[in-house]
Scaffold this active site. Structure first.
Site, PDB file in Angstrom:
ATOM      1  N   HIS A  53      77.279-130.912  80.403  1.00  0.00           N
ATOM      2  CA  HIS A  53      76.191-130.186  81.056  1.00  0.00           C
ATOM      3  C   HIS A  53      75.548-131.066  82.123  1.00  0.00           C
ATOM      4  O   HIS A  53      75.097-132.165  81.839  1.00  0.00           O
ATOM      5  CB  HIS A  53      75.136-129.762  80.025  1.00  0.00           C
ATOM      6  CG  HIS A  53      75.540-128.559  79.244  1.00  0.00           C
ATOM      7  ND1 HIS A  53      74.644-127.652  78.732  1.00  0.00           N
ATOM      8  CD2 HIS A  53      76.764-128.082  78.917  1.00  0.00           C
ATOM      9  CE1 HIS A  53      75.295-126.686  78.105  1.00  0.00           C
ATOM     10  NE2 HIS A  53      76.589-126.938  78.197  1.00  0.00           N
ATOM     11  N   TYR A  62      64.862-124.310  78.019  1.00  0.00           N
ATOM     12  CA  TYR A  62      63.668-124.647  77.249  1.00  0.00           C
ATOM     13  C   TYR A  62      62.535-123.759  77.772  1.00  0.00           C
ATOM     14  O   TYR A  62      62.194-123.843  78.962  1.00  0.00           O
ATOM     15  CB  TYR A  62      63.279-126.118  77.449  1.00  0.00           C
ATOM     16  CG  TYR A  62      64.233-127.117  76.824  1.00  0.00           C
ATOM     17  CD1 TYR A  62      65.431-127.469  77.453  1.00  0.00           C
ATOM     18  CD2 TYR A  62      63.930-127.723  75.608  1.00  0.00           C
ATOM     19  CE1 TYR A  62      66.302-128.396  76.884  1.00  0.00           C
ATOM     20  CE2 TYR A  62      64.790-128.653  75.026  1.00  0.00           C
ATOM     21  CZ  TYR A  62      65.976-128.983  75.667  1.00  0.00           C
ATOM     22  OH  TYR A  62      66.828-129.903  75.094  1.00  0.00           O
ATOM     23  N   PRO A  86      62.454-132.465  67.939  1.00  0.00           N
ATOM     24  CA  PRO A  86      63.753-132.266  68.594  1.00  0.00           C
ATOM     25  C   PRO A  86      63.690-131.829  70.055  1.00  0.00           C
ATOM     26  O   PRO A  86      64.731-131.701  70.697  1.00  0.00           O
ATOM     27  CB  PRO A  86      64.404-131.160  67.748  1.00  0.00           C
ATOM     28  CG  PRO A  86      63.283-130.474  67.064  1.00  0.00           C
ATOM     29  CD  PRO A  86      62.202-131.484  66.879  1.00  0.00           C
ATOM     30  N   LYS A 124      66.655-136.126  71.121  1.00  0.00           N
ATOM     31  CA  LYS A 124      66.805-137.582  71.057  1.00  0.00           C
ATOM     32  C   LYS A 124      67.179-138.137  69.671  1.00  0.00           C
ATOM     33  O   LYS A 124      67.591-139.296  69.574  1.00  0.00           O
ATOM     34  CB  LYS A 124      65.505-138.267  71.510  1.00  0.00           C
ATOM     35  CG  LYS A 124      65.230-138.102  72.996  1.00  0.00           C
ATOM     36  CD  LYS A 124      66.089-139.049  73.814  1.00  0.00           C
ATOM     37  CE  LYS A 124      66.163-138.693  75.271  1.00  0.00           C
ATOM     38  NZ  LYS A 124      67.374-137.975  75.681  1.00  0.00           N
ATOM     39  N   TYR A 163      66.058-137.534  79.863  1.00  0.00           N
ATOM     40  CA  TYR A 163      66.899-136.581  79.129  1.00  0.00           C
ATOM     41  C   TYR A 163      68.335-137.094  78.992  1.00  0.00           C
ATOM     42  O   TYR A 163      68.936-136.964  77.925  1.00  0.00           O
ATOM     43  CB  TYR A 163      66.883-135.208  79.830  1.00  0.00           C
ATOM     44  CG  TYR A 163      67.404-134.094  78.957  1.00  0.00           C
ATOM     45  CD1 TYR A 163      66.575-133.458  78.022  1.00  0.00           C
ATOM     46  CD2 TYR A 163      68.730-133.674  79.034  1.00  0.00           C
ATOM     47  CE1 TYR A 163      67.059-132.446  77.207  1.00  0.00           C
ATOM     48  CE2 TYR A 163      69.217-132.660  78.222  1.00  0.00           C
ATOM     49  CZ  TYR A 163      68.372-132.056  77.312  1.00  0.00           C
ATOM     50  OH  TYR A 163      68.846-131.057  76.499  1.00  0.00           O
TER      51      TYR A 163
HETATM   52  P1  RFL Z   1      70.642-138.336  58.324  1.00  0.00           P
HETATM   53  O1  RFL Z   1      71.528-137.441  59.148  1.00  0.00           O
HETATM   54  O2  RFL Z   1      69.444-137.743  57.727  1.00  0.00           O
HETATM   55  O3  RFL Z   1      71.569-138.960  57.203  1.00  0.00           O
HETATM   56  C1  RFL Z   1      71.033-139.689  56.132  1.00  0.00           C
HETATM   57  C2  RFL Z   1      72.029-139.637  54.995  1.00  0.00           C
HETATM   58  O4  RFL Z   1      71.517-140.412  53.919  1.00  0.00           O
HETATM   59  C3  RFL Z   1      71.683-139.691  52.704  1.00  0.00           C
HETATM   60  N1  RFL Z   1      70.684-140.157  51.721  1.00  0.00           N
HETATM   61  C4  RFL Z   1      70.979-140.981  50.711  1.00  0.00           C
HETATM   62  N2  RFL Z   1      72.110-141.571  50.322  1.00  0.00           N
HETATM   63  C5  RFL Z   1      72.071-142.356  49.226  1.00  0.00           C
HETATM   64  N3  RFL Z   1      70.941-142.567  48.492  1.00  0.00           N
HETATM   65  C6  RFL Z   1      69.779-142.009  48.837  1.00  0.00           C
HETATM   66  N4  RFL Z   1      68.676-142.229  48.129  1.00  0.00           N
HETATM   67  C7  RFL Z   1      69.759-141.174  49.990  1.00  0.00           C
HETATM   68  N5  RFL Z   1      68.784-140.468  50.617  1.00  0.00           N
HETATM   69  C8  RFL Z   1      69.375-139.867  51.652  1.00  0.00           C
HETATM   70  C9  RFL Z   1      71.499-138.251  53.117  1.00  0.00           C
HETATM   71  O5  RFL Z   1      72.081-137.348  52.176  1.00  0.00           O
HETATM   72  C10 RFL Z   1      72.191-138.230  54.461  1.00  0.00           C
HETATM   73  O6  RFL Z   1      73.566-137.927  54.339  1.00  0.00           O
HETATM   74  O7  RFL Z   1      70.163-139.607  59.174  1.00  0.00           O
HETATM   75  P2  RFL Z   1      70.920-140.436  60.317  1.00  0.00           P
HETATM   76  O8  RFL Z   1      72.324-140.752  59.923  1.00  0.00           O
HETATM   77  O9  RFL Z   1      70.006-141.502  60.709  1.00  0.00           O
HETATM   78  O10 RFL Z   1      71.086-139.394  61.532  1.00  0.00           O
HETATM   79  C11 RFL Z   1      69.997-138.942  62.234  1.00  0.00           C
HETATM   80  C12 RFL Z   1      70.225-137.523  62.706  1.00  0.00           C
HETATM   81  O11 RFL Z   1      70.762-136.736  61.679  1.00  0.00           O
HETATM   82  C13 RFL Z   1      68.902-136.929  63.160  1.00  0.00           C
HETATM   83  O12 RFL Z   1      68.202-137.818  64.029  1.00  0.00           O
HETATM   84  C14 RFL Z   1      69.022-135.629  63.898  1.00  0.00           C
HETATM   85  O13 RFL Z   1      69.821-134.689  63.264  1.00  0.00           O
HETATM   86  C15 RFL Z   1      67.594-135.107  64.042  1.00  0.00           C
HETATM   87  N6  RFL Z   1      67.581-133.701  64.202  1.00  0.00           N
HETATM   88  C16 RFL Z   1      67.858-133.225  65.424  1.00  0.00           C
HETATM   89  N7  RFL Z   1      68.094-134.100  66.449  1.00  0.00           N
HETATM   90  C17 RFL Z   1      68.391-133.654  67.668  1.00  0.00           C
HETATM   91  O14 RFL Z   1      68.619-134.476  68.582  1.00  0.00           O
HETATM   92  N8  RFL Z   1      68.440-132.278  67.889  1.00  0.00           N
HETATM   93  C18 RFL Z   1      68.227-131.369  66.869  1.00  0.00           C
HETATM   94  O15 RFL Z   1      68.308-130.159  67.084  1.00  0.00           O
HETATM   95  C19 RFL Z   1      67.925-131.816  65.593  1.00  0.00           C
HETATM   96  N9  RFL Z   1      67.697-130.959  64.559  1.00  0.00           N
HETATM   97  C20 RFL Z   1      67.316-132.839  63.116  1.00  0.00           C
HETATM   98  C21 RFL Z   1      67.403-131.459  63.313  1.00  0.00           C
HETATM   99  C22 RFL Z   1      66.983-133.322  61.828  1.00  0.00           C
HETATM  100  C23 RFL Z   1      66.721-132.465  60.761  1.00  0.00           C
HETATM  101  N10 RFL Z   1      66.313-133.043  59.500  1.00  0.00           N
HETATM  102  C24 RFL Z   1      66.417-134.469  59.278  1.00  0.00           C
HETATM  103  C25 RFL Z   1      65.628-132.394  58.494  1.00  0.00           C
HETATM  104  C26 RFL Z   1      67.186-130.577  62.242  1.00  0.00           C
HETATM  105  C27 RFL Z   1      66.854-131.068  60.977  1.00  0.00           C
HETATM  106  C28 RFL Z   1      66.666-130.069  59.864  1.00  0.00           C
HETATM  107  C1  PHB Z   2      70.637-128.012  69.581  1.00  0.00           C
HETATM  108  O1  PHB Z   2      71.576-127.509  70.218  1.00  0.00           O
HETATM  109  O2  PHB Z   2      70.590-127.959  68.353  1.00  0.00           O
HETATM  110  C2  PHB Z   2      69.543-128.662  70.338  1.00  0.00           C
HETATM  111  C3  PHB Z   2      69.656-128.847  71.691  1.00  0.00           C
HETATM  112  C4  PHB Z   2      68.611-129.440  72.387  1.00  0.00           C
HETATM  113  C5  PHB Z   2      67.479-129.841  71.719  1.00  0.00           C
HETATM  114  C6  PHB Z   2      67.377-129.661  70.362  1.00  0.00           C
HETATM  115  C7  PHB Z   2      68.396-129.062  69.657  1.00  0.00           C
HETATM  116  O3  PHB Z   2      66.454-130.392  72.431  1.00  0.00           O
END
Ligand code: RFL
Ligand code: PHB
Length: 390
Positions: free
Chosen positions: A72, A201, A293, A297, A385
């Site tokens: 993109h 957005y 989100p 980032k 971004y």
């Molecule tokens: P994760 O992905 O949360 O992975 C952590 C892992 O640790 C495990 N865990 C354990 N394992 C052993 N013992 C324990 N006591 C444990 N406790 C937990 C968990 O099961 C899991 O597998 O962290 P990591 O690897 O640092 O990755 C970070 C990313 O996942 C996160 O920054 C993003 O997904 C944030 N996030 C989003 N970021 C974006 O840029 N765009 C988004 O749209 C977006 N949507 C989101 C999100 C995070 C969410 N969370 C954390 C609730 C949506 C959600 C719902």
């Molecule tokens: C997504 O595609 O899940 C997404 C994209 C951009 C954002 C957050 C989430 O800023």
């Protein structure tokens, strides 16, 4: 059992770190609380900065991303019936982002790990960290009713916001910074063509909306909802109706609806823990910080942490130097705070904050109007971004 490293958590941070280390000949075990299927099926982020894309290539996991990721070159800010395209490529000297789901990143990293033969213990219960303030850290866990112990040189907490690693650090040795927003994002994933080729957005008087995608045939849509809402209260039809109202008219006219594959509410939060090291324990990814989100980032910050930490560990084992490890927390935090600022700012500009009233709404309009009219302001948005350099 003894390994050089014990990584807690098989999310993107833990898997990427494990993969970069495996390729450098450093052995690490990963302990994960959930099953592999559960980890694989979590729907989260979708926008990858080129820094993360490069790291995935270095980890040997870039082939599918290269073939299937959508490059993109811009996105749109929609407000007050207007649409302003932020031309990422033109404003940043040709930079772009790649749209490729976190689910796919996780799958690629898991497959690569299986191929290297490096051990991952899924469904590890009661993971407990010991003696990381001394020379010989240990981690114990239970699996199938038996307690196991791992001895290691270092422990890395990649276990997300709710994990055990950060909570194991004595309270007086860690400072937490937090801002909780009073709303969440309701996300819906469906096999329908996206309303637009690029992300939109939307700031709307009814609340924020985001039109994103996973592919040409799979859309990821979000709307701002109060934290009191429950997913069960939102039928697909209700979601699409509300989402359509918040979209610019031309995009609304293109909206194709279809049954949701997934629907969930995520609360918005800004959070940073300082420092990201205590003795022989390091924190990386969501274990150490959370961004709302809106700036896309979260996953990308996990990648820059892993970049700094893997470099420090490779230097430690290769050159017997602690310099990279000693610098890790400060280097990572310097980038984290800038991404925190951008994510907080985008969130503040685009969401409905009823408590700030008409004055707050006018400030948001003025800010968006300024961005739309100023190449300097648009460049600031674009530069952040696409991701600040590692
Ligand atoms: P994760 O992905 O949360 O992975 C952590 C892992 O640790 C495990 N865990 C354990 N394992 C052993 N013992 C324990 N006591 C444990 N406790 C937990 C968990 O099961 C899991 O597998 O962290 P990591 O690897 O640092 O990755 C970070 C990313 O996942 C996160 O920054 C993003 O997904 C944030 N996030 C989003 N970021 C974006 O840029 N765009 C988004 O749209 C977006 N949507 C989101 C999100 C995070 C969410 N969370 C954390 C609730 C949506 C959600 C719902
Ligand atoms: C997504 O595609 O899940 C997404 C994209 C951009 C954002 C957050 C989430 O800023």
């Amino acid at each position: 059992m003894r390994y050089q490293l014990c990584i807690i958590g098989a999310g993107p941070s833990g898997l990427l770190l494990g993969q970069l280390l495996a390729r450098a000949g450093i052995d690490a075990v990963i302990l994960e609380a959930k099953s592999a299927d559960y980890v694989r099926s979590r729907i989260r982020a979708g926008v990858l900065e080129t820094g993360l894309v490069d790291l995935l290539h270095r980890a040997g996991c870039g082939a599918r991303l290269e073939a299937e990721g959508l490059v993109h070159h811009g996105f749109t800010l929609a407000f007050e019936g207007r649409s302003h395209r932020v031309d990422l490529a033109a404003l940043t000297g040709g930079k772009s982002v790649v749209v490729y789901g976190q689910t796919e990143v996780t799958r690629d990293l898991m497959d690569a790990r299986v191929a290297t033969g490096a051990p991952t213990i899924y469904e590890a219960e009661d993971v407990t960290l010991h003696d990381f303030d001394g020379e010989r850290p240990r981690v114990t866990y239970r699996k199938d009713g038996t307690t196991h112990e791992i001895a290691c040189d270092f422990i890395v907490g990649c276990d997300g916001f709710h994990g055990v690693a950060r909570r194991s650090i004595p309270e007086q040795s860690i400072k937490l910074f937090e801002r909780v927003y009073g709303f969440g994002w309701l996300g819906l994933l469906a096999d329908v063509p996206p309303v637009s080729d690029e992300l939109i957005y939307c700031r709307h008087a009814r609340g924020f909306a985001l039109a994103s995608m996973r592919s040409q045939t799979r859309s990821r849509y979000y709307i701002q909802v109060p934290l009191s809402d429950r997913v069960e209260d939102w039928s697909d039809a209700h979601f699409y109706e509300e989402f359509r109202r918040r979209l610019p008219q031309d995009a609304a006219a293109r909206l194709v609806t279809g049954p949701s594959i997934e629907k969930s509410i995520a609360p918005l939060r800004s959070f940073v823990a300082e420092p990201l090291r205590f003795g022989r324990l390091f924190l990386a990814g969501d274990a150490g910080h959370i961004v709302p989100p809106t700036g896309a980032k979260g996953l990308n910050l996990a990648a820059s942490d892993v970049h700094y930490l893997s470099a420090g560990l490779i230097e430690y084992y290769g050159e017997k130097s602690c310099a990279g490890l000693d610098a890790y927390s400060a280097r990572a935090l310097s980038r984290i705070w800038k991404a925190e600022r951008f994510s907080w700012w985008m969130t503040s500009m685009l969401h409905l904050f009823p408590e700030t009233g008409d004055f707050g709404a006018r400030m948001q309009h003025a800010e968006l109007d300024y961005i739309a009219g100023s190449p300097a302001a648009s460049t600031t948005v674009a530069e952040n971004y696409v991701g600040l350099p590692f």
